[in-house]
Design an enzyme around this catalytic site. Structure first.
Site, PDB file in Angstrom:
ATOM      1  N   SER A 196      18.165  44.158  26.166  1.00 10.94           N
ATOM      2  CA  SER A 196      19.280  43.751  27.017  1.00 10.94           C
ATOM      3  C   SER A 196      19.792  42.355  26.715  1.00 10.94           C
ATOM      4  O   SER A 196      20.076  41.569  27.613  1.00 10.94           O
ATOM      5  CB  SER A 196      18.917  43.830  28.488  1.00 10.94           C
ATOM      6  OG  SER A 196      18.813  45.151  28.813  1.00 10.94           O
ATOM      7  N   SER A 197      19.922  42.079  25.445  1.00 10.52           N
ATOM      8  CA  SER A 197      20.510  40.785  25.089  1.00 10.52           C
ATOM      9  C   SER A 197      21.953  40.723  25.589  1.00 10.52           C
ATOM     10  O   SER A 197      22.438  39.650  25.943  1.00 10.52           O
ATOM     11  CB  SER A 197      20.446  40.568  23.588  1.00 10.52           C
ATOM     12  OG  SER A 197      20.942  41.689  22.919  1.00 10.52           O
ATOM     13  N   SER A 198      22.626  41.860  25.667  1.00 12.81           N
ATOM     14  CA  SER A 198      24.019  41.829  26.128  1.00 12.81           C
ATOM     15  C   SER A 198      24.087  41.390  27.593  1.00 12.81           C
ATOM     16  O   SER A 198      24.911  40.547  27.959  1.00 12.81           O
ATOM     17  CB  SER A 198      24.707  43.182  25.930  1.00 12.81           C
ATOM     18  OG  SER A 198      23.955  44.187  26.547  1.00 12.81           O
ATOM     19  N   ASP A 202      19.325  46.094  34.028  1.00 10.20           N
ATOM     20  CA  ASP A 202      19.174  44.946  33.120  1.00 10.20           C
ATOM     21  C   ASP A 202      19.491  43.636  33.834  1.00 10.20           C
ATOM     22  O   ASP A 202      18.730  42.670  33.788  1.00 10.20           O
ATOM     23  CB  ASP A 202      20.132  45.060  31.921  1.00 10.20           C
ATOM     24  CG  ASP A 202      19.989  46.364  31.187  1.00 10.20           C
ATOM     25  OD1 ASP A 202      18.953  47.013  31.346  1.00 10.20           O
ATOM     26  OD2 ASP A 202      20.928  46.744  30.455  1.00 10.20           O
TER      27      ASP A 202
HETATM   28  C1  GLA Z   1      20.240  50.230  29.104  1.00 10.64           C
HETATM   29  C2  GLA Z   1      21.242  50.097  30.246  1.00 10.64           C
HETATM   30  C3  GLA Z   1      20.529  50.067  31.611  1.00 10.64           C
HETATM   31  C4  GLA Z   1      19.557  51.227  31.741  1.00 10.64           C
HETATM   32  C5  GLA Z   1      18.671  51.330  30.514  1.00 10.64           C
HETATM   33  C6  GLA Z   1      17.802  52.555  30.514  1.00 10.64           C
HETATM   34  O1  GLA Z   1      19.454  49.073  29.020  1.00 10.64           O
HETATM   35  O2  GLA Z   1      22.021  48.954  30.068  1.00 10.64           O
HETATM   36  O3  GLA Z   1      21.477  50.050  32.656  1.00 10.64           O
HETATM   37  O4  GLA Z   1      20.243  52.429  31.990  1.00 10.64           O
HETATM   38  O5  GLA Z   1      19.422  51.349  29.313  1.00 10.64           O
HETATM   39  O6  GLA Z   1      16.904  52.519  31.549  1.00 10.64           O
END
Ligand code: GLA
Length: 389
Positions: free
Chosen positions: A119-121, A165
């Site tokens: 989740s770098s974004s 995230d």
């Molecule tokens: C990505 C999405 C999140 C979540 C995950 C899976 O990171 O950005 O919102 O759905 O995938 O759990």
């Protein structure tokens, strides 16, 4: 970083934001259906150094990406450009829906790990939201930061994701588990039970990187909603627009009654949702009682369901998952993020770091020698959420 900042902008940066990456041990792929999720922030992430500009200009440079990003905060937000500047423009877009923005920033940004499933974004979006808010004297609660950054990602970047995230990144605390109900938006920060042994959050990069917007992420979201629609239609419930339809609104009993009738693909997506709901509940109890073995086991089971029911995960990620299950010192683990990008995460025994590194590296690179240069393992620790340092 300060030296580079000074070279680029002629003065030292007055502000520094650290926005951590996140992992989700269980509660994967359910936030977009208003499910229950868990997560941690950890001690690697994005650093943003910045100074405020009075004229509203935004000038950004990155130590990770090429190219200069320059725009005016006071002008209407331009359409996506397809480069790293989109995240800053997205933050501006979402803040501008609520506040007037007058001042901009000169900023330098850097990520500390390769991109892929951490989740770098969301971490960069949160850093920009906090920086633009600071520059414009806007006070935001951590949960407001979550909502604004999430809106930026959904409405501007175009990924139909949930709150997982952003919530992990903005709300987490060191040595504690975040437990969030993405339907009611109620959350708890649950401290580690003193009886629980210490653990590392280990990040294993497969070497493969992909962007979520181009993956099957949005397709899976639509499949979950279609499963919900099917169940509603079979049982005579009134249908709502697809964008207002979530698996969370359909009782598990309805699923049990209708699963045989549904096309199997949709039934599998629903199966993931309902089974993940149960795992999260059990996982939270395991965490509360200090049962790391059970917590880890549920994390493995969550990944198993991601593979079988949610049908995500590349060959590389599935290989790492299988190796992890056979590695001594790993309590549990799964693909990180949507499972379409490059990393797996694990909760591991700090006393066994070297054996773990050696075993996974040997086994994985034997299967995928092409990733010798890009495969990486990092042993990390839980951390507090995004903050000024
Ligand atoms: C990505 C999405 C999140 C979540 C995950 C899976 O990171 O950005 O919102 O759905 O995938 O759990």
């Amino acid at each position: 970083m300060q030296t580079t900042f000074k070279k680029l902008f002629g003065a030292e940066a007055q502000y520094h934001i650290f926005s951590p990456y996140r992992v989700c041990p269980m509660g994967a792929h359910v936030d977009h259906q208003h499910g229950l999720v868990t997560g941690f922030a950890f001690d690697k992430g994005v650093d943003l150094l910045f100074n405020v500009t009075e004229d509203g200009s935004v000038s950004l440079r990155s130590l990770t990406f090429e190219g200069d990003i320059d725009f005016e905060i006071t002008r209407p937000t331009q359409v996506k450009d397809g480069n790293w500047g989109d995240y800053a423009r997205g933050a501006k877009y979402a803040l501008k829906k609520r506040f007037q923005l007058k001042r901009g920033i000169k900023g330098l940004i850097k990520g500390s790990l390769p991109i892929g499933g951490l989740s770098s974004s969301a971490a960069v979006l949160i850093a920009y939201v906090m920086a633009f808010a600071k520059a414009n004297d806007i006070q935001l609660t951590p949960f407001e930061v979550v909502k604004i950054a999430s809106e930026a990602e959904r409405e501007y970047i175009g990924l139909n994701n949930g709150l997982l995230d952003q919530a992990c990144i903005a709300l987490s605390e060191k040595d504690a588990l975040l437990f969030l109900d993405t339907d009611s938006e109620q959350y708890r920060i649950i401290r580690r039970n003193p009886r629980m042994p210490d653990f590392d959050l280990t990040i294993i990069f497969s070497g493969l990187t992909r962007s979520l917007v181009n993956s099957d992420y949005n397709l899976r979201v639509a499949e979950c909603k279609t499963a919900a629609w099917n169940m509603m239609a079979y049982t005579g419930m009134p249908l709502k627009n697809l964008d207002k339809t979530f698996l969370r609104d359909i009782p598990k009993e309805t699923y049990d009654l209708t699963k045989e009738k549904m096309p199997p693909r949709f039934a599998r997506r629903a199966e993931h949702f309902y089974s993940e709901y149960k795992r999260v509940r059990k996982g939270v109890t395991a965490w509360e009682t200090g049962n790391l073995d059970l917590f880890g086991k549920l994390c493995f089971e969550s990944c198993e369901s991601s593979i079988k029911n949610y049908e995500c995960g590349s060959e590389e990620l599935i290989a790492i998952y299988n190796i992890m299950r056979q590695t001594d010192g790993i309590y549990g683990g799964r693909f990180s993020g949507a499972g379409f990008k490059g990393a797996c995460i694990a909760l591991t025994d700090p006393a066994k770091r070297e054996e773990i590194r050696q075993h996974i590296t040997e086994e994985y690179l034997r299967m995928f020698p092409e990733y010798t240069e890009t495969f990486e393992i990092h042993f990390c620790k839980t951390d507090n959420g995004a903050r000024f340092v």
